[in-house]
Design a protein around this motif. Sequence first.
Motif, short mmCIF file in Angstrom:
data_model
loop_
_atom_site.label_atom_id
_atom_site.label_comp_id
_atom_site.label_asym_id
_atom_site.label_seq_id
_atom_site.Cartn_x
_atom_site.Cartn_y
_atom_site.Cartn_z
N GLU A 54 44.55 44.20 25.92
CA GLU A 54 45.05 43.06 26.71
C GLU A 54 45.54 43.54 28.08
OE1 GLU A 54 48.18 40.87 24.82
OE2 GLU A 54 48.43 39.56 26.55
N GLU A 55 46.24 44.66 28.10
CA GLU A 55 46.72 45.20 29.38
C GLU A 55 45.54 45.54 30.28
OE1 GLU A 55 49.12 48.35 27.77
OE2 GLU A 55 50.99 47.24 28.04
N LYS A 56 44.48 46.10 29.67
CA LYS A 56 43.29 46.46 30.47
C LYS A 56 42.69 45.22 31.10
CE LYS A 56 41.62 50.59 28.11
NZ LYS A 56 40.61 51.19 27.25
N GLN A 57 42.56 44.16 30.31
CA GLN A 57 41.95 42.94 30.85
C GLN A 57 42.81 42.33 31.94
OE1 GLN A 57 38.87 41.85 30.69
NE2 GLN A 57 38.67 43.76 29.57
N ASN A 58 44.11 42.31 31.72
CA ASN A 58 45.01 41.77 32.75
C ASN A 58 44.94 42.60 34.01
OD1 ASN A 58 45.89 39.66 31.19
ND2 ASN A 58 47.71 40.73 30.40
N PHE A 59 44.86 43.90 33.78
CA PHE A 59 44.80 44.77 34.95
C PHE A 59 43.49 44.55 35.70
CE2 PHE A 59 46.25 47.96 37.64
CZ PHE A 59 45.12 48.61 38.11
N LYS A 60 42.41 44.41 34.96
CA LYS A 60 41.10 44.19 35.63
C LYS A 60 41.16 42.92 36.47
CE LYS A 60 36.14 43.91 34.97
NZ LYS A 60 35.87 42.61 35.55
N LYS A 61 41.83 41.90 35.97
CA LYS A 61 41.92 40.64 36.74
C LYS A 61 42.65 40.89 38.06
CE LYS A 61 41.96 37.28 32.99
NZ LYS A 61 42.83 36.78 31.96
N VAL A 62 43.73 41.66 37.99
CA VAL A 62 44.51 41.95 39.20
C VAL A 62 43.65 42.78 40.17
CG1 VAL A 62 46.50 43.22 40.09
CG2 VAL A 62 46.73 41.83 38.02
N LEU A 63 42.95 43.74 39.62
CA LEU A 63 42.09 44.61 40.44
C LEU A 63 40.98 43.79 41.10
CD1 LEU A 63 41.74 47.62 41.08
CD2 LEU A 63 40.28 47.79 39.08
N ASP A 64 40.33 42.97 40.32
CA ASP A 64 39.24 42.14 40.86
C ASP A 64 39.74 41.22 41.96
OD1 ASP A 64 37.29 41.66 37.80
OD2 ASP A 64 37.19 43.16 39.40
N ASP A 65 40.93 40.67 41.76
CA ASP A 65 41.50 39.77 42.76
C ASP A 65 41.68 40.52 44.08
OD1 ASP A 65 44.53 38.57 43.83
OD2 ASP A 65 42.85 37.20 43.52
N SER A 66 42.14 41.75 43.95
CA SER A 66 42.36 42.55 45.14
C SER A 66 41.05 42.90 45.82
CB SER A 66 43.08 43.84 44.72
OG SER A 66 43.73 44.42 45.80
N ILE A 67 40.05 43.26 45.03
CA ILE A 67 38.76 43.64 45.60
C ILE A 67 38.06 42.42 46.19
CG2 ILE A 67 36.44 44.51 45.06
CD1 ILE A 67 37.73 46.23 42.86
N GLN A 68 38.01 41.33 45.44
CA GLN A 68 37.21 40.19 45.88
C GLN A 68 37.94 39.32 46.90
OE1 GLN A 68 34.13 40.14 45.13
NE2 GLN A 68 34.19 41.70 43.53
N ASN A 69 39.23 39.08 46.68
CA ASN A 69 39.94 38.14 47.56
C ASN A 69 40.67 38.81 48.71
OD1 ASN A 69 39.02 36.07 45.90
ND2 ASN A 69 40.80 36.22 44.55
N ASP A 70 41.19 40.01 48.46
CA ASP A 70 41.85 40.73 49.55
C ASP A 70 40.89 41.68 50.27
OD1 ASP A 70 45.11 41.19 47.93
OD2 ASP A 70 44.16 39.50 48.95
N ASN A 71 39.66 41.75 49.79
CA ASN A 71 38.65 42.64 50.40
C ASN A 71 39.12 44.08 50.46
OD1 ASN A 71 36.17 43.21 51.49
ND2 ASN A 71 36.62 42.41 53.52
N GLU A 72 39.72 44.55 49.37
CA GLU A 72 40.11 45.95 49.28
C GLU A 72 38.95 46.73 48.68
OE1 GLU A 72 44.36 46.17 50.36
OE2 GLU A 72 42.87 47.70 49.94
N GLY A 73 38.57 47.82 49.31
CA GLY A 73 37.56 48.71 48.73
C GLY A 73 38.22 49.59 47.69
N PHE A 74 37.54 49.81 46.56
CA PHE A 74 38.09 50.62 45.47
C PHE A 74 37.20 51.85 45.36
CE2 PHE A 74 40.30 51.84 41.92
CZ PHE A 74 39.76 51.56 40.67
#
Lengths: 269, 82
Positions: A54-74
Amino acid sequence: MKILENLKKAFESSFGDVFTNNTFKLFDFSKTINNFIEKDGEKLLINLDKANPEEKQNFKKVLDDSIQNDNEGFLTTKNVIKTKQIKRNLPRQKDEELLNFYKDKISEDIYRAFELSLIVRNAFNSGEDISELKRDIYLKFPKFGNNVCNLTTSDYFDYYFSELHKIMSEENNFDIEKYKKEVDRIARELPYMVFINRYKSLEEFEGEVKFKLSKLRKYGTDKLKLHAIGRDNVEKAFRISENYKYDSEITLENEVNLNKTIATIIFKF
Amino acid sequence: MKIGNLVFNEETKGNILDLYGKTTDEEGFIVEKENQKQRVLTPKGEEIHINEWAGIVRGSEAFIKSDAFSLMELAKKIDEDP
């Protein structure tokens, strides 16, 4: 940073002490920490091995939000450094003018090698390590990548190739494809070439040709090409080739335009 | 685009791939976990070896390669420092 706010929302109940009164500048994935999330100064360290599904999935959502909406390169740390080096040395001003000039005048592959070579040139001039960038050019274009890089750092695109275009375009039957082919040929055959110009004397070029001939023979190559543009340089090239007219081991072939302003003299041996 | 705020190291590549439902095949190319015959492609349609994988950027899970040509395209999109 928005990702910090999102992480706080997602994980504050489990890891509240990590987020309390902290701002973080860097989010680093690590295997060296014992918890899912820890802080290290201004860094937030994440160890996915310690996260439950569950933590992994929640974390992935936060990460994706940052990459897709904040345009952060990972990116990996190493590639952040490499990308920043490239960014620092991107073509500007005069380099951009050169790129605009050559955009439709050289093949797409040579253009791409040239563009990255300009970055290599800038990095080199700033005293930076260019070995990895050069390696990447060679790996992408093994037949001419190194040569285009050398031609760029020796300013051939700044002067020689633009002069060549000017002379060729003045001819009646000029076709840009001919010019493209010529640049392509030079880029591929650079190791076998000597460029005749006004900066060295006839004697110096004679010496250079003699030296290069012996080297090429030693390495099993069967040709050397003298390339000259401009009447004086073409004449110089022919005078050099005269020295080998009666050499039984060398056959000479001349390619020269009507105006005698562009010449390639091929030494076959 | 910004870079440098979210980073990971070589040794955590496997974890990140797993998070995104990916793994590697026997040759080391990144593939879909659910269908390991399907290799993940860059936006330009190139297969990615794990050693050549630079990271993920905006797009439909845009996996990018670490060669200078790929990173040059990325560098052009980076915001200037304020």
